[in-house]
Scaffold this motif. Sequence first.
Motif, PDB file in Angstrom:
ATOM      1  N   ASP A   1       0.810  -1.220   0.000  1.00 39.29           N
ATOM      2  CA  ASP A   1       0.000   0.000   0.000  1.00 39.29           C
ATOM      3  C   ASP A   1       0.845   1.272   0.000  1.00 39.29           C
ATOM      4  OD1 ASP A   1       0.972  -0.058   2.560  1.00 39.29           O
ATOM      5  OD2 ASP A   1      -0.982  -0.146   3.539  1.00 39.29           O
ATOM      6  N   ASN A   2       2.179   1.121  -0.051  1.00 40.72           N
ATOM      7  CA  ASN A   2       3.059   2.287  -0.191  1.00 40.72           C
ATOM      8  C   ASN A   2       4.448   1.834  -0.628  1.00 40.72           C
ATOM      9  OD1 ASN A   2       4.918   2.022   2.294  1.00 40.72           O
ATOM     10  ND2 ASN A   2       2.878   1.925   3.222  1.00 40.72           N
ATOM     11  N   GLY A   3       5.276   2.792  -0.979  1.00 43.42           N
ATOM     12  CA  GLY A   3       6.598   2.454  -1.493  1.00 43.42           C
ATOM     13  C   GLY A   3       7.485   1.757  -0.490  1.00 43.42           C
ATOM     14  N   ARG A   4       7.401   2.170   0.774  1.00 41.64           N
ATOM     15  CA  ARG A   4       8.235   1.540   1.801  1.00 41.64           C
ATOM     16  C   ARG A   4       7.875   0.082   1.977  1.00 41.64           C
ATOM     17  NH1 ARG A   4      12.776   2.303   2.748  1.00 41.64           N
ATOM     18  NH2 ARG A   4      12.422   4.560   2.993  1.00 41.64           N
ATOM     19  N   ALA A   5       6.576  -0.202   2.028  1.00 38.51           N
ATOM     20  CA  ALA A   5       6.132  -1.592   2.165  1.00 38.51           C
ATOM     21  C   ALA A   5       6.549  -2.416   0.950  1.00 38.51           C
ATOM     22  CB  ALA A   5       4.621  -1.642   2.351  1.00 38.51           C
ATOM     23  N   LEU A   6       6.529  -1.797  -0.221  1.00 38.23           N
ATOM     24  CA  LEU A   6       6.968  -2.499  -1.432  1.00 38.23           C
ATOM     25  C   LEU A   6       8.429  -2.892  -1.321  1.00 38.23           C
ATOM     26  CD1 LEU A   6       6.589  -3.334  -4.468  1.00 38.23           C
ATOM     27  CD2 LEU A   6       7.369  -1.031  -5.038  1.00 38.23           C
ATOM     28  N   LEU A   7       9.286  -1.955  -0.942  1.00 40.06           N
ATOM     29  CA  LEU A   7      10.717  -2.242  -0.831  1.00 40.06           C
ATOM     30  C   LEU A   7      10.980  -3.296   0.235  1.00 40.06           C
ATOM     31  CD1 LEU A   7      12.049   1.404  -1.160  1.00 40.06           C
ATOM     32  CD2 LEU A   7      12.336  -0.429  -2.832  1.00 40.06           C
TER      33      LEU A   7
END
Length: 224
Positions: free
Chosen positions: A36-42
């Motif tokens: 749900d956001n870039g940090r969680a993706l990384l």
Amino acid sequence: MTPIHVAIADDQVLFRKGMVSIINDFQDIRVVLEADNGRALLDGLATADPQPEVVLLDLSMPELNGVETTKLLHKQYPDIRVIILSVYSEDRFVTHLMDLGVSAYLFKNVEPAEVERAIRTVVEKDVYFNEAFLSAMRNRLNTRKPRRLLTDDLPATLTPREIEVLNLICRQQTAPEIAEALCVSIRTIDGHRASLLEKTGARNTAGLVLFAMKNNLVDPSILL
């Protein structure tokens, strides 16, 4: 056919879940990670198995937005292709993201068939161009002052063969296709591409095409 693995990051749950369902219906394409956001993706990419070849990325997300996520993806996962999904149609958003090295820029109202086409194209050819991108490039170039001569902008001039290879890259031909057209080895083409990236400062194929367009080395009409 080897399956294509996809990750998607978007904070709008309904949209994200809908995209996951749509993509999983494509033949040999599977979503292996959603966030749900870039940090969680990384964070998810750090342990993802298999690793995705393509990331679909929203621009407006909490914690880490699409622009900052794109920059980190290129540093940490340079082989992953980034496709932006956005509601923003302003030329400055489109061209800025392409300058950053994304492989495609899609509006969120596109048809599922174009999403599938973009995913397959960026895996095969590194970049997918659509009318939205070309329109943004034309508008931005028409409103900017003319650049200096090509030879003034580069640390070294492009050779005639490099320009020839660049034009074929702009036509979205793969390295094997270019090698066959020029009757040389794929390794030779890879060498020319590496030289072009170094001389132009481009991040990827999209950057090379942007460079060619900005310097009037290619007719934009050939890109579609």
